[in-house]
Design a protein around this motif. Structure first.
Motif, PDB file in Angstrom:
ATOM      1  N   VAL A 248      33.466  42.874  44.285  1.00 10.19           N
ATOM      2  CA  VAL A 248      34.536  42.051  43.726  1.00 10.19           C
ATOM      3  C   VAL A 248      35.494  41.601  44.824  1.00 10.19           C
ATOM      4  CG1 VAL A 248      36.617  42.165  42.294  1.00 10.19           C
ATOM      5  CG2 VAL A 248      34.429  42.951  41.383  1.00 10.19           C
ATOM      6  N   GLU A 249      35.837  42.489  45.745  1.00  7.67           N
ATOM      7  CA  GLU A 249      36.746  42.141  46.829  1.00  7.67           C
ATOM      8  C   GLU A 249      36.187  41.011  47.681  1.00  7.67           C
ATOM      9  OE1 GLU A 249      37.361  45.772  48.897  1.00  7.67           O
ATOM     10  OE2 GLU A 249      38.883  46.514  47.504  1.00  7.67           O
ATOM     11  N   GLN A 250      34.870  41.001  47.860  1.00 11.80           N
ATOM     12  CA  GLN A 250      34.237  39.961  48.677  1.00 11.80           C
ATOM     13  C   GLN A 250      34.165  38.620  47.946  1.00 11.80           C
ATOM     14  OE1 GLN A 250      30.448  41.671  49.694  1.00 11.80           O
ATOM     15  NE2 GLN A 250      31.353  43.293  50.979  1.00 11.80           N
ATOM     16  N   ARG A 251      34.183  38.652  46.607  1.00 14.08           N
ATOM     17  CA  ARG A 251      34.003  37.410  45.826  1.00 14.08           C
ATOM     18  C   ARG A 251      35.275  37.050  45.046  1.00 14.08           C
ATOM     19  NH1 ARG A 251      28.836  37.586  42.149  1.00 14.08           N
ATOM     20  NH2 ARG A 251      29.628  35.469  41.853  1.00 14.08           N
ATOM     21  N   ILE A 252      36.408  37.456  45.531  1.00 16.91           N
ATOM     22  CA  ILE A 252      37.642  37.316  44.762  1.00 16.91           C
ATOM     23  C   ILE A 252      37.960  35.865  44.403  1.00 16.91           C
ATOM     24  CG2 ILE A 252      39.141  37.202  46.808  1.00 16.91           C
ATOM     25  CD1 ILE A 252      41.159  38.885  45.149  1.00 16.91           C
ATOM     26  N   SER A 253      37.530  34.915  45.239  1.00 17.47           N
ATOM     27  CA  SER A 253      37.872  33.508  44.983  1.00 17.47           C
ATOM     28  C   SER A 253      37.025  32.882  43.883  1.00 17.47           C
ATOM     29  CB  SER A 253      37.715  32.683  46.263  1.00 17.47           C
ATOM     30  OG  SER A 253      38.615  33.129  47.241  1.00 17.47           O
ATOM     31  N   SER A 254      35.923  33.519  43.507  1.00 11.64           N
ATOM     32  CA  SER A 254      35.022  32.887  42.534  1.00 11.64           C
ATOM     33  C   SER A 254      34.992  33.601  41.189  1.00 11.64           C
ATOM     34  CB  SER A 254      33.599  32.852  43.107  1.00 11.64           C
ATOM     35  OG  SER A 254      33.123  34.171  43.348  1.00 11.64           O
ATOM     36  N   LEU A 255      35.791  34.660  41.030  1.00  7.55           N
ATOM     37  CA  LEU A 255      35.720  35.454  39.810  1.00  7.55           C
ATOM     38  C   LEU A 255      36.989  35.315  38.975  1.00  7.55           C
ATOM     39  CD1 LEU A 255      34.123  38.744  41.253  1.00  7.55           C
ATOM     40  CD2 LEU A 255      32.971  36.816  40.132  1.00  7.55           C
ATOM     41  N   VAL A 256      36.874  35.804  37.758  1.00  2.00           N
ATOM     42  CA  VAL A 256      38.000  35.854  36.830  1.00  2.00           C
ATOM     43  C   VAL A 256      38.355  37.327  36.633  1.00  2.00           C
ATOM     44  CG1 VAL A 256      38.837  35.312  34.518  1.00  2.00           C
ATOM     45  CG2 VAL A 256      37.222  33.773  35.652  1.00  2.00           C
ATOM     46  N   PHE A 257      39.646  37.658  36.735  1.00  2.00           N
ATOM     47  CA  PHE A 257      40.072  39.049  36.671  1.00  2.00           C
ATOM     48  C   PHE A 257      40.907  39.266  35.405  1.00  2.00           C
ATOM     49  CE2 PHE A 257      39.305  37.919  41.018  1.00  2.00           C
ATOM     50  CZ  PHE A 257      38.599  39.000  41.514  1.00  2.00           C
ATOM     51  N   LYS A 258      40.624  40.373  34.734  1.00  2.00           N
ATOM     52  CA  LYS A 258      41.331  40.698  33.504  1.00  2.00           C
ATOM     53  C   LYS A 258      41.376  42.206  33.339  1.00  2.00           C
ATOM     54  CE  LYS A 258      38.390  38.313  31.104  1.00  2.00           C
ATOM     55  NZ  LYS A 258      37.633  37.679  29.987  1.00  2.00           N
ATOM     56  N   SER A 259      42.111  42.657  32.344  1.00  2.00           N
ATOM     57  CA  SER A 259      42.159  44.089  32.063  1.00  2.00           C
ATOM     58  C   SER A 259      40.773  44.582  31.682  1.00  2.00           C
ATOM     59  CB  SER A 259      43.139  44.369  30.926  1.00  2.00           C
ATOM     60  OG  SER A 259      43.046  45.701  30.501  1.00  2.00           O
ATOM     61  N   ALA A 260      40.422  45.753  32.195  1.00  2.00           N
ATOM     62  CA  ALA A 260      39.122  46.342  31.846  1.00  2.00           C
ATOM     63  C   ALA A 260      39.065  46.685  30.372  1.00  2.00           C
ATOM     64  CB  ALA A 260      38.865  47.591  32.686  1.00  2.00           C
ATOM     65  N   PHE A 261      40.233  46.924  29.789  1.00  2.00           N
ATOM     66  CA  PHE A 261      40.314  47.300  28.382  1.00  2.00           C
ATOM     67  C   PHE A 261      41.047  46.199  27.627  1.00  2.00           C
ATOM     68  CE2 PHE A 261      41.106  51.365  30.839  1.00  2.00           C
ATOM     69  CZ  PHE A 261      39.754  51.635  30.984  1.00  2.00           C
ATOM     70  N   ARG A 262      40.710  46.041  26.373  1.00  2.00           N
ATOM     71  CA  ARG A 262      41.350  44.991  25.587  1.00  2.00           C
ATOM     72  C   ARG A 262      42.723  45.477  25.139  1.00  2.00           C
ATOM     73  NH1 ARG A 262      39.558  40.359  24.044  1.00  2.00           N
ATOM     74  NH2 ARG A 262      37.426  40.878  24.614  1.00  2.00           N
ATOM     75  N   VAL A 263      43.753  44.970  25.790  1.00  2.00           N
ATOM     76  CA  VAL A 263      45.127  45.376  25.489  1.00  2.00           C
ATOM     77  C   VAL A 263      45.942  44.133  25.155  1.00  2.00           C
ATOM     78  CG1 VAL A 263      45.060  47.424  26.942  1.00  2.00           C
ATOM     79  CG2 VAL A 263      45.760  45.242  27.939  1.00  2.00           C
ATOM     80  N   ARG A 264      47.043  44.337  24.431  1.00  2.00           N
ATOM     81  CA  ARG A 264      47.909  43.216  24.050  1.00  2.00           C
ATOM     82  C   ARG A 264      48.633  42.661  25.268  1.00  2.00           C
ATOM     83  NH1 ARG A 264      48.464  47.387  20.848  1.00  2.00           N
ATOM     84  NH2 ARG A 264      47.508  47.244  18.790  1.00  2.00           N
ATOM     85  N   GLY A 265      48.774  41.351  25.298  1.00  2.00           N
ATOM     86  CA  GLY A 265      49.460  40.718  26.409  1.00  2.00           C
ATOM     87  C   GLY A 265      48.684  40.815  27.709  1.00  2.00           C
ATOM     88  N   ARG A 266      47.349  40.895  27.592  1.00  2.00           N
ATOM     89  CA  ARG A 266      46.527  41.083  28.794  1.00  2.00           C
ATOM     90  C   ARG A 266      46.613  39.866  29.718  1.00  2.00           C
ATOM     91  NH1 ARG A 266      43.566  40.452  24.276  1.00  2.00           N
ATOM     92  NH2 ARG A 266      42.101  38.729  24.130  1.00  2.00           N
ATOM     93  N   GLU A 267      46.545  40.157  31.010  1.00  2.00           N
ATOM     94  CA  GLU A 267      46.593  39.102  32.020  1.00  2.00           C
ATOM     95  C   GLU A 267      45.182  38.587  32.302  1.00  2.00           C
ATOM     96  OE1 GLU A 267      49.365  40.197  35.419  1.00  2.00           O
ATOM     97  OE2 GLU A 267      48.905  42.159  34.544  1.00  2.00           O
ATOM     98  N   VAL A 268      45.095  37.319  32.622  1.00  2.00           N
ATOM     99  CA  VAL A 268      43.839  36.720  33.091  1.00  2.00           C
ATOM    100  C   VAL A 268      44.169  35.935  34.351  1.00  2.00           C
ATOM    101  CG1 VAL A 268      41.949  35.163  32.581  1.00  2.00           C
ATOM    102  CG2 VAL A 268      42.917  36.558  30.742  1.00  2.00           C
ATOM    103  N   HIS A 269      43.465  36.243  35.434  1.00  2.00           N
ATOM    104  CA  HIS A 269      43.693  35.583  36.718  1.00  2.00           C
ATOM    105  C   HIS A 269      42.401  34.907  37.167  1.00  2.00           C
ATOM    106  CE1 HIS A 269      47.532  37.706  37.236  1.00  2.00           C
ATOM    107  NE2 HIS A 269      46.897  38.781  36.791  1.00  2.00           N
TER     108      HIS A 269
END
Length: 837
Positions: free
Chosen positions: A354-375
């Motif tokens: 993931v660290e090597q491909r950070i520019s091509s991926l979508v990052f989110k909480s591993a668990f489904r939580v309220r107000g979760r971030e999506v980057h």
């Protein structure tokens, strides 16, 4: 479109075979014809009150549901593969839930990291070891699927806790089948009713009590939830009682519904409340949405939940990374439909990748939580990349990364033409004795724009009906049972829930309050017109005093200042119509009616909802600013409000069965009318011009009794005759005696009144004041010295009636809207009626 899979056309720009019938139909209509389809769809949805609550948006609770008139079409062959793959996936996720809340062999063998289960906020430790009927914690499942540019279907999200949207899919189907009836029939589109019939059967089979008709309720978080309309719609369609947490109570580890007859046992709860909010005692202690003691009742096996508590565990994004391996371990099969590529950062190897491909991926909480971030990695600057990595390295188990999704596109009507927009499809499954059944349709969601990275209704998206085609004749399926077993005839359904009775009672009160206020304001404005030059001061003052007594206006000037303050009076009257911040204004009352209408969506008809919706339309038709609204516009608005409310009362009178719900609606109506008529008559007696025929004419006008009076008396209005008509005439629906007779008649049919050996407090108030009214002699007014009418026995009686109505309302609330006894309809010995609190 380049880079997207085109659902409509193949690589040679030819229309795909399963879209041919639809495209041919649309070509016949041309652009104007398709626009008519779109406009008709929008009108039908508005008439039916279909809405979706958008959070953090102005007017979010009233956001109309958006549906594109062009359906999304899936061929029979392709659907066969989707169906098989999703049944496998539902079976797999169900097995993961059974193991996670049971023996936890997957953790012990190392097939599933312990942190992925035990560190999840969605993992409910109090629910570990609780048996689930049929070992099917996943009763209803939803899968969000999307097609990649190469045409492969992928699962992009699992909905294992509360799969929402099936009701919207059904609503979309009802609309498109009306818009496109010929092509819908000729294309052999599969029906949806069979899926919902299976849902009814599956939920009934969960009931712990062996009864012919288990009591199933749909637990809703309330009207502020984004899908509240769908919850009310499904409850009505499936025949379930829509309840909130306050409607249920737990006694001796059993769940009961509060009804007018006491407490009735509940067998199955189809819940729309999140796992941790369901029980403030054992789960989230700040929850106001759940039922205290619910986990104990589930643990004791006295109630079943769908889905089971804790089922949200399986919808964690990080879980997708392990499903291929789990499928081979648990089912001895390869996963038929892959998930979107997912890495759980709680493991070292995936974290390095993931660290090597950070520019091509979508990052989110591993668990489904309220107000979760999506980057979205591709949208971050170098500084933001570094900050994100730092946060991930601090708590890697909390993060998951996924490939960015490129959605397929489907034709959508927008701005007078067909355009291509990204789509995703939510498919629904329900558990059966043999596995799972897939709904032969889906909720297709459309992104707001072609370059949108998300497909979300909360982000301005819309929806489509989903047509699943059949290779053969389509079976006409109905939700109603076709059994030939003799039916036990009934005159009423289940006992009415206390909260619903309370809402109906106040709906009646607010509807009458709005109508009576409109009538009083209209008569006052007519006598406050510039043409009159305030020459009708003797008539105006009693009407203004009645408005003041009712809290509709604050101050009334003296007779000497009345003409000089004409403009201020008019402004106050207009404020009493349009000002949303005025608690007694017409607009405020209409807002209350609509708020309660939303709470009763599963109880009121489509026509009644149309009338309720049109009340605000009448106000919006005029300028909202009272300071610039012409007097004529205000009078027109008041007349329209009166007519719309007459329609409401007519629908209630003609369409509602005379059961408990109608009784409480009508009693609220009658109590409020008693207050308004009494205040009006008392204001007249307090006037020095009480005998003035013009004032009595105004009172008859507000009381809508002018024609009746003229038919009986061929002379000018006289004080005793007018007061007799509006107080003691039991045939006059506007008269006080009529109101008391109706309320008393309803009371005698209520369970608490029938079961009590003594008169209840509410009945005592009613009989006491009804007797006073019967003994009243309006001819006394003819014998009173002029100017002394306010000291008469009639005036004293009117004040007593005004004071008694709040006491009657409070006694009804204490006696019927809060219960502590158990109904004899349950498997519990009936208790004596509890005394009002």
């Amino acid at each position: 479109m380049k880079g997207h899979y085109d659902e409509l056309r193949d690589d040679s720009a030819k229309v795909r075979a399963h879209y041919e019938a639809l495209v041919a139909d649309l070509k016949k209509r041309d652009a104007a014809g398709v626009k008519r389809l779109s406009d008709t769809a929008r009108r039908l949805l508005a008439e039916r009150g279909v809405s979706f609550n958008v959070y953090n948006a102005k007017g979010g609770m009233d956001t109309p549901w958006m549906m594109d008139p062009v359906p999304f079409v899936i061929s029979a062959k392709e659907w066969e593969g989707i169906e098989k793959a999703l049944i496998q996936r539902a079976t797999l996720l169900n097995a993961v839930l059974v193991d996670s809340y049971g023996p936890q062999q997957l953790i012990k063998r190392g097939d599933l990291p312990a942190a992925l289960v035990l560190a999840q906020p969605a993992y409910l430790r109090p629910c570990h070891g609780i048996p689930v009927p049929g070992e099917k914690p996943l009763q209803v499942y939803g899968a969000d699927i999307a097609r990649s540019p190469d045409g492969q279907w992928w699962v992009i999200a699992d909905r294992t806790q509360i799969p929402t949207g099936a009701g919207y899919a059904l609503e979309n189907r009802l609309i498109t089948s009306r818009l496109l009836p010929e092509v819908f029939r000729d294309a052999r589109v599969r029906r949806l009713a069979g899926f919902f019939r299976q849902m009814q059967q599956s939920l009934a089979a969960l009931a712990p009590r062996r009864v012919e008709e288990p009591r199933v309720v749909l637990l809703t978080p309330g009207p502020y939830n984004e899908t509240y309309f769908e919850q009310a719609y499904l409850a009505r369609y499936l025949g379930y009682t829509l309840v909130e947490g306050e409607d249920l109570t737990v006694r001796d580890d059993r769940v009961y519904l509060k009804t007018l007859s006491g407490l009735e046992p509940v067998d199955v709860i189809l819940r729309r409340v999140d796992d941790d909010f369901c029980d403030p005692l054992e789960l989230r202690n700040d929850s106001m949405l759940g039922v205290p003691g619910l986990v104990r009742a589930v643990r004791a096996g006295n109630v079943a939940l769908a889905n089971a508590l804790g089922s949200g565990l399986a919808e964690a994004p990080a879980m997708m990374a392990f499903l291929p391996g789990l499928c081979r371990k648990l089912l001895n099969e390869d996963l038929l439909m892959p998930s979107v590529a997912t890495w759980w950062c709680g493991q070292e190897t995936p974290m390095r990748e993931v660290e090597q491909r950070i520019s091509s991926l979508v990052f989110k909480s591993a668990f489904r939580v309220r107000g979760r971030e999506v980057h979205f990695g591709g949208n971050l600057s170098a500084t933001e990349h570094a900050a994100l990595l730092e946060r991930m390295r601090f708590a890697p188990h909390r993060w998951a990364a996924q490939e960015k999704i490129t959605f397929s596109t489907a034709p959508t009507w927008e701005d007078g033409k067909l355009v291509h927009k990204p789509v995703s499809v939510r498919v629904y499954l329900v558990a059966t004795p043999d596995g799972y059944m897939v709904m032969p349709g889906a909720l297709t969601r459309v992104a707001s724009s072609l370059d949108s990275p998300l497909v979300s209704m909360q982000k301005g998206g819309s929806s489509k009906d989903t047509w699943v085609l059949s290779d053969g004749p389509v079976e006409n399926v109905t939700l109603l049972s076709a059994t030939r077993t003799p039916v036990e005839l009934r005159r009423v359904g289940h006992n009415l829930g206390s909260r619903v009775a309370n809402h109906l009672f106040w709906l009646g009160r607010y509807a009458e309050r709005a109508e009576s206020t409109a009538r009083l304001l209209r008569s006052t404005l007519l006598r406050c017109s510039p043409e009159s030059g305030m020459s009708e001061t003797p008539l105006l003052l009693p009407l203004l005093e009645a408005l003041r007594s009712l809290g509709i206006i604050e101050q009334v000037p003296s007779a000497t200042l009345l003409a000089a303050q004409q403009e201020q009076i008019e402004a106050r009257l207009l404020q009493a119509i349009f000002d949303a911040d005025h608690p007694s204004s017409i607009r405020s009352n209409v807002a209350h009616i609509q708020r309660i209408g939303v709470l009763l969506r599963d109880r009121i008809s489509v026509d009644t909802w149309r009338v309720i919706s049109q009340l605000s339309d009448a106000l919006d038709a005029a300028d909202n600013s009272a300071s610039v609204t012409p007097m004529s516009d205000a009078l027109n608005v008041l007349t329209r409000i009166i007519l719309e409310l007459a329609s409401f009362h007519g629908l209630a009178k003609e369409n509602m069965t005379r059961a408990q719900g109608w009784m409480f609606l009508d009693m609220g109506h009658r109590i409020e009318r008693t207050v308004y008529i009494s205040e009006l008559l008392l204001a007249g007696l307090r006037s020095a011009d009480a005998e003035n025929p013009s004032l009595l004419e105004a009172i008859l006008e507000v009381g809508d009794s002018t024609i009746t009076y003229r038919n009986r008396y061929s002379l000018l209005p006289q004080l005793a005759a007018v007061y007799d008509l509006l107080m003691l005439d039991e045939l006059n629906p506007r008269g006080l005696r009529f109101q008391f007779q109706r309320i008393e008649g309803h009371f005698r049919h209520l369970p608490r009144e029938q079961n009590s050996a003594l008169l209840t407090p509410a009945m005592r108030v009613l009989i006491e004041n009804s007797t006073r009214l019967q003994l009243c002699d309006p001819t006394e007014l003819a014998r009173v010295e002029p100017g002394q009418w306010s000291a008469s026995q009639v005036a004293k009686l009117l004040q007593q009636l005004i004071d008694a109505m709040p006491a009657l309302s409070d006694a009804m609330s204490a006696g019927y809207f809060a219960h502590s006894t158990i109904s004899s309809s349950g498997d519990v010995a009936p208790a004596d009626p509890a005394p009002p609190r």
